[in-house]
Write an enzyme that holds these catalytic residues in place. Sequence first.
Site, short mmCIF file in Angstrom:
data_model
loop_
_atom_site.label_atom_id
_atom_site.label_comp_id
_atom_site.label_asym_id
_atom_site.label_seq_id
_atom_site.Cartn_x
_atom_site.Cartn_y
_atom_site.Cartn_z
N GLY A 1 -0.75 26.43 6.55
CA GLY A 1 -1.01 26.87 7.93
C GLY A 1 0.21 27.49 8.58
N ARG B 1 -3.46 28.94 0.83
CA ARG B 1 -3.52 27.50 0.58
C ARG B 1 -3.65 27.15 -0.91
NH1 ARG B 1 -3.69 24.48 5.23
NH2 ARG B 1 -4.11 25.70 7.09
N ASP C 1 3.02 18.67 1.39
CA ASP C 1 2.40 18.92 0.08
C ASP C 1 3.06 20.09 -0.64
OD1 ASP C 1 0.62 16.87 0.11
OD2 ASP C 1 -1.11 18.07 0.75
N LYS D 1 8.23 23.16 7.04
CA LYS D 1 7.39 23.83 8.01
C LYS D 1 6.18 22.99 8.35
CE LYS D 1 3.81 25.16 6.96
NZ LYS D 1 2.56 25.53 6.31
N THR D 2 5.84 22.82 9.57
CA THR D 2 4.52 22.38 10.03
C THR D 2 4.57 22.09 11.52
OG1 THR D 2 2.83 20.66 10.04
CG2 THR D 2 4.94 19.99 9.23
N ASP E 1 2.60 20.19 12.87
CA ASP E 1 2.16 18.80 13.07
C ASP E 1 3.31 17.83 13.29
OD1 ASP E 1 -0.29 19.85 12.60
OD2 ASP E 1 -0.55 18.98 10.60
#
Lengths: 550, 550
Positions: free
Chosen positions: B78, B142, B173, B199-200, B202
């Site tokens: 993402g 992905r 992941d 990276k994220t 979240d």
Amino acid sequence: MSISALQKERAKYQPKLPKSLRGDVKLVEGEKTESVADQKEIAELFPNTYGMPLVSFEATDTAAERQPVNVGVILSGGQAPGGHNVISGIFDGIKNIHTESKLYGFLGGPGGLVDHKYIELTSDIIDEYRNTGGFDIIGSGRTKLEEEAQFDKGLEIAKDLGLNALVIIGGDDSNTNACVLAEYYAEINAGVQVIGCPKTIDGDLKNEMIETSFGFDTATKVYSELIGNIQRDANSAKKYWHFIKLMGRSASHIGLECALKTQPNITLISEEVAEKKQTLGEVVDYMACIVANRANDGNNFGVALIPEGLIEFIPEMKVLITELNDLLAEGTDTEKEFKMLKKSHRNEWVAGQLSETSSGVFSLLPSGIATQLTLDRDPHGNVQVSLIETEKLLGEMVKTRLDEMKEVGEFTGKFGTQYHFFGYEGRCAAPSNFDADYCYSLGYTASVLISEGKTGYMASVRNTTSAADQWIAGGVPVTMMMNMEKRHGHMKPVIQKALVELDGAPFKFFVSKRGEWATGTEFVYPGPIQYFGPTEVCDQTTETLKLEQA
Amino acid sequence: MSISALQKERAKYQPKLPKSLRGDVKLVEGEKTESVADQKEIAELFPNTYGMPLVSFEATDTAAERQPVNVGVILSGGQAPGGHNVISGIFDGIKNIHTESKLYGFLGGPGGLVDHKYIELTSDIIDEYRNTGGFDIIGSGRTKLEEEAQFDKGLEIAKDLGLNALVIIGGDDSNTNACVLAEYYAEINAGVQVIGCPKTIDGDLKNEMIETSFGFDTATKVYSELIGNIQRDANSAKKYWHFIKLMGRSASHIGLECALKTQPNITLISEEVAEKKQTLGEVVDYMACIVANRANDGNNFGVALIPEGLIEFIPEMKVLITELNDLLAEGTDTEKEFKMLKKSHRNEWVAGQLSETSSGVFSLLPSGIATQLTLDRDPHGNVQVSLIETEKLLGEMVKTRLDEMKEVGEFTGKFGTQYHFFGYEGRCAAPSNFDADYCYSLGYTASVLISEGKTGYMASVRNTTSAADQWIAGGVPVTMMMNMEKRHGHMKPVIQKALVELDGAPFKFFVSKRGEWATGTEFVYPGPIQYFGPTEVCDQTTETLKLEQA
């Protein structure tokens, strides 16, 4: 109260005023005015406030001796960025006229006037709200000032507080009512003036003298920030079509402005759909074709902007809704029969009762939406059009259409959707520099109109694509913007709503570009509103205004 | 390509680098590392990349003679704001090492490596994307790099292009897989290093050495802008409760950070719900009580933040979902029986087949949601939890609860709701100053790790609550962050996901305040990200980081 770092810094911003308002001000009367239509009827209805001249302000060296003015201010209807700056403009304006002037705020909208709920707005309070978004300084509300009993109750408190004037900050309906109130107070010699200010993010309160309503600039900038971010996501992940619904029931100015700023693949304009008498099927075909064309180029993604009010502009949907309202009106035999049916049989039965055309339209709808149309009804028994999730309706129908096209080899791609609705996200944003300046100038203008004894005027600030010091401040008789329209079965004088003009420059520019934007990926990413920094970034107003004034 | 005024100005921004990276750089090796758990298993699985030392960089006067390095970069998963700055940091870093260094970008995520789809990233291309949001420079994807066949295909193109290293920009992941790839290439002496970047949006990829993942700062700032605007609307109109769902399936860092920034009335934290083993009914009761308390004070409005993944953290919902997956598994007798039933009888039948507890939970759900749970299933036949509109589920259940409370006089107010979901709005925003600097520094750090011959490391930039020149750049062996977890029935080495820690400073601060925020109206309005202007406004990082580092 904790405030954010941005709010702290932004409080220091001194909104820019037109040159004519910076020192002593002279009022110049222009030509007498007429209403845009139905002159005879409007003149009869507004004997005291019809035909007044346009007025504008000029700087002067002669300082007039002025009396204190006491003003009550009301925020009416939906929020729009900059309302607090209108109020601080009024405050500074009347204090400049005389330090003993006073400003009162009626609480929770027009209802506050009727119910005598108010606070005095002191400099401590005003300073907390300068350049902030929202209407929370005094709150807003949707009570309509329409009856003499309300006007008389309002007059009681106006007399108690020694008010010279009321300023009503609102959209077309609220300003219409402000004018009716002005006429009533003039007729009975109440000694209370009424001045309106043009507010609405929808952008549909505008005309020759009112170039734009406040809040439209900021709200469309917030929506365009989000649309741009979503476009960048679409163009990175390359797997979704984002269907974005934008607030605004009546006009598509918001969608058009956002399209001009962000260049999405599809933008529906309600006024065009109505003008061309498009069917829902035609709208869906148009969208499906663009999706299919992009898929041919390997682009299984895109962004579509959809105005909230679209459904009501599609002629066949209007007819369908009317027929459903008749068929299922409370207490009718057909409604009783409908209610006796098993849920699973109802939609089929309804289709059988409608005219052939409406039956066809009804059968095309996804079953969830069809059911919603027959079940979710307002207290008057009418279909609740506002509950229809137009973006999902179109998404599902486009999917169905693409499935058909796939079967005959006309579509070879994938179609996944994400849905969004933007409205509340932008109505209370802190005003852009433009709206901060424009609103402050409108409020300041209102104070001068009051001091000059005017009533039934709307504050007007024009030449808004030039630098703020070149803006032209003045007042426009509200009756000038009126015509007669049918409301609830009766002809009433109302301010003409400004829909998107299909022969106007903004729409024509859009039409000249939309083909490229549909096929190519020409996304523009405006980013968030900037308050500090280069003037090219911080001080630009809308594309709509630039094209209209070009 | 048309670009916005902001993008034009923002292109000029030169991201700040830590002092140690501004000239010639010396690598300093620190202590040998161990994995956070399961040391024996992880060491066995990663014989070549386990136990490597931490490394950090220091400025030096001795310019080393360096060789050109050729690097391939991959964006995985993402989008997160700042990805383009990681890439421009790598580009500038390797060009600084040697002007003949080259950077290649694999297209559309890890799949680009396997399928040999790439472009060379030249300075013309890089310059167009500096300080912009999105992953559109090369696209993301992905595809999971998990199999040796993929690794071998990747090696082919790496050899063809003469690559010294791959940089994989991704979440937990993707970085786990990057490490597996690093280990594989080391094992076969492929001569290709692999470096990861955290990276994220979240915020769940963090630990002692990785203070934050990039994009979290910008995304939470965008969501907080919108939450603040909606709060101001709620507090102006005073008639709606806004239930706002925030993207993020696993952890509630986003909700917590947004709450710290905006001080809404209700914020649900999934990790707390799980820890306290709360039932759905308890969550609903908690919310309904706050609504009722505010109504007692005349405040029939408010804002609630709801993490997207909440449902999966409620133990009884987890059990219910498992039972539904068993009951309706494709091809089972129970599934056949279910399908034979009339739609209107299905939910009742399902309730009868479940355990007593799950049956109770199922019966509590609004019927639309219950039906959704039995019908919308993924290709493996599992309940699609992500399709559940958690914000509407809670809104409807709170409404039902309040209706009950009204009957016994415990609730005397009104409860109207508006629903929102924010995710795509923030993932591709132009990076904040913090993320622009942090990402650029991460990319630059990756280039130095590559030049120093490191593999299996993640770029690390620490001390991030200080000014950028004080940041500490270096590398962390990915194996250090790993433990063994069950995935699809097998134990696998994975980077430990960082959930919200209930004894951590950010959550404890939130708990100390949430009572006041619930009852009072203590909203804070952060406004949009500012790129120009006072450093207090433009250069602050997250409240989470500040509290964690305090």
